[in-house]
Design a protein around this motif. Structure first.
Motif: not given
Lengths: 301, 178
Positions: A10, A13-14, A17
């Motif tokens: 996560v 991914l953060f 992104l």
């Protein structure tokens, strides 16, 4: 290593992104100076879906807003209408006053002209009341002997002859109208100088009785006082020939006369402070003569 | 995953409705539903799918609002991250805490939006009107945040229930766990 990556997937991914969004943002910004560009397929599809949806969702609100606007417009219109009505009423009132002033001005002009033509002292008087009896056509005025108004004095307006003062009290006087059956005025046609007598019929019309040989009379001719009757000065307008009647003998003929004065609308008149010498002689014992009368003669006798 | 997808669709619809409402409501009275959804998803769902949904909502907001593609997406991702971080150390389950968090993030979101816009070349306008608009929007977010959180929670629990039968259930093997 795989477990670690799974655990930090996560945060990874953060970060990815954040990087991706920042990159696309900057890329999108950079592409702007190059000019307009087509949207990518996905973005275009999103817009294509969103626009009709938004339009559909907006429709009820637009409808309500339209209704509200129309209501507001109608309310404004009503207020404006009331204001305009008020303004119209105000302008009509002003207009009425102007027209009154204009009529008064025209009337004053005519009076001035009349005063210039008739070189006799005159006294303005207001009509106080009218004779209620159908047999007599007379009216009462608010001037009397205290104002030097005496019986036998002619009464007229700027339009023409009204009648004759037949009785006077200290502060009022009765004027017998030309229309009265007892009224008779020596008159003549202004154009042809045909002479005759104007008599009252008790109605709204007068009768002009003239001698056939004295001159021709036509419809529309103006009839004026001749000054020979011993009552009215010469040259005062009486009326116009309205019709010629075939009645009467060959010698005497008659015509209907439309009075110059509108007796129905009479509000003010002028009493000529003058009495003919004939009347002076007749009534000298009964009444003291008016100062104007004693001073001299009028244009007629 | 399904919850994130459902909330993404919900967020899209909310944005479309917001766009429609913006035609007759002042900007200050248009709540940022997408941001509230992002906050609620970070609080309730967490995880990669919710983060992806947040970014996708941001991209959708960029497309619909005409902002540079990625601007809202970046802010939504940052908001998701900030909420997740706050959620680890603070108790954010109460409506008051959710309202406060939403208000603060709405203020920050507005400020960052105009800051990024100015960095990208737009004029930076921070005046009283802007401040008032931002404060009003933050107040609106405070009011709506607990409701949106409750909605997200409801959607999430519903999808969890639907997903539950499909999940593999560990059968007791009689062996002691290691």
């Amino acid at each position: 290593m795989r477990d670690l990556l799974y655990r930090i997937r996560v945060p990874l991914l953060f970060v990815a992104l954040v990087g991706l969004t920042a990159t696309t943002m900057l890329a999108d910004r950079r592409s702007l100076p190059a000019g307009a560009k087509d949207l990518p397929l996905l973005s275009g599809a999103l817009l294509d879906v969103a626009v009709p949806l938004q339009a559909a969702l907006s429709a009820p609100f637009d409808f309500v807003r339209g209704l509200f606007r129309r209501y507001v417009a109608l309310t404004d219109l009503r207020t404006e209408n009331e204001q305009l009505r008020s303004r119209v009423a105000q302008l009509e009132e002003e207009n009425l006053q102007y027209r009154e002033a204009l009529i008064a001005s025209e009337r004053l002009e005519r009076i001035d002209k009349m005063r210039g033509e008739i070189d006799l002292p005159m006294l303005p008087a207001e009509v106080a009341s009218r004779e209620l009896s159908p047999w007599y056509r007379s009216l009462l005025i608010d001037r009397g002997r205290a104002n030097q108004v005496h019986a036998g004095m002619p009464a007229l307006t700027e339009d023409g002859v009204v009648g004759l003062v037949t009785a006077a009290s200290p502060h009022a006087a009765r004027v017998m109208l030309l229309l009265d059956r007892q009224s008779a005025v020596d008159a003549m046609v202004q154009r042809s100088r045909a002479r005759g007598i104007v008599r009252g019929l008790g109605a709204e019309e007068l009768e002009f009785e003239f001698t056939a040989g004295s001159g021709d009379v036509e419809i529309g001719d103006t009839v004026i006082t001749s000054g020979l009757g011993g009552v009215y000065p010469k040259g005062l307008r009486i009326g116009e020939i309205a019709s010629l009647t075939a009645e009467g003998s060959h010698l005497q003929q008659r015509a209907k006369l439309r009075p110059a004065v509108d007796f129905g609308r009479l509000e003010e008149l002028f009493v000529v402070l003058w009495r003919s010498p004939t009347l002076e002689l007749l009534s000298g014992d009964l009444e003291s003569p008016a100062p104007a009368a004693s001073s001299g003669s009028g244009p007629g006798s | 995953m399904i919850a994130a997808l459902a909330l993404f669709v919900l967020g899209l619809l909310a944005m479309v409705a917001e766009g429609a409402a913006a035609s007759f409501l002042p900007a200050a009275f248009c709540p940022d539903f997408a941001l509230l959804l992002v906050i609620a998803m970070a609080l309730d769902l967490g995880g990669g799918s919710a983060l992806l949904a947040s970014a996708a909502l941001g991209y959708a907001a960029d497309v619909l609002s005409g902002a540079p593609l990625g601007q809202h997406a970046l802010l939504h991702v940052l908001a998701f991250g900030a909420t997740s971080a706050a959620n680890r150390s603070l108790e954010l389950r109460t409506p008051l805490a959710q309202a406060t968090l939403a208000g603060v993030l709405t203020l920050l979101n507005g400020l960052l939006l105009s800051l990024i816009a100015s960095l990208l070349g737009a004029a930076l306008v921070v005046d009283l009107r802007f401040a008032l608009q931002l404060i009003l929007q933050a107040a609106l977010s405070c009011v709506l945040a607990p409701l949106v959180c409750a909605l997200v929670e409801a959607v999430a629990s519903r999808t969890r229930e639907e997903e539950a039968p499909r999940r593999s259930v560990p059968l007791p093997s009689g062996r002691r766990p290691i």
